[in-house]
Scaffold this motif. Structure first.
Motif: not given
Length: 174
Positions: A55, A62, A64, A93, A98, A142, A146
């Motif tokens: 991501c 990051v 996922r 999401p 994650y 989230l 990020l």
């Protein structure tokens, strides 16, 4: 598994232990999707790898993966997103778990302060807190996490550029 169609029409299957990374441009969501095979620390097998979608790339990447199915949903009420890679699924999401990949371990983003911020990001604690306050970021969500990780990666890159520029200046003086 990754399925690859050869020019003669045959399908070949590759596991995460055979492929280190792959990607494609997804025209339906207008972005390049990058996947990497990383050690799956949640799996009991010592050398088991799984595919994770990247991501955000950087010193703290990051990644996922799809949430595992559990309970009755696993058997009878499985969400159709698990059968196909639908564009709306890629942007939701809630279908994913994650993690932060620091190069050595995968750390769950659900435990952001205990597993990610405290051990890895406190070097820039003052700058990150100022960034969070200035931009009114909710780092409990989230999206906020990020943003904080992305800013941390930018701070690391700026320090690396500054250090290399200082090294060039010293070399020129000598």
């Amino acid at each position: 598994m990754v399925l690859f169609r050869t020019e003669d029409g045959r399908l070949q299957a590759y596991s995460a232990n055979q492929v280190s990374q792959f990607g494609w441009f997804d025209f339906s969501i207008h972005r390049y999707r990058d996947f990497r095979a990383l050690p799956d620390e949640g799996n009991r097998s010592a050398h088991k790898q799984s595919f994770f979608e990247v991501c955000q790339d950087g010193p703290l990447a990051v990644v996922r993966r799809l949430r595992p199915r559990r309970g009755l949903r696993k058997i009878a009420f499985t969400h159709p997103a698990y059968y196909t890679d639908h564009p709306t699924m890629a942007d939701n999401p809630e279908y994913f778990e994650y993690f932060v990949n620091d190069g050595d371990h995968l750390r769950a983003l659900d435990r952001f302060y205990a597993d990610v911020y405290e051990p890895l990001m406190t070097r820039y604690d003052q700058q990150l807190k100022k960034y969070i306050d200035t931009h009114n970021i909710n780092d409990r969500l989230l999206f906020g996490r990020l943003l904080v990780i992305n800013h941390y990666n930018l701070l690391i890159e700026q320090d690396a550029k500054t250090a290399s520029a200082k090294g060039r200046d010293k070399a020129q003086e000598e």
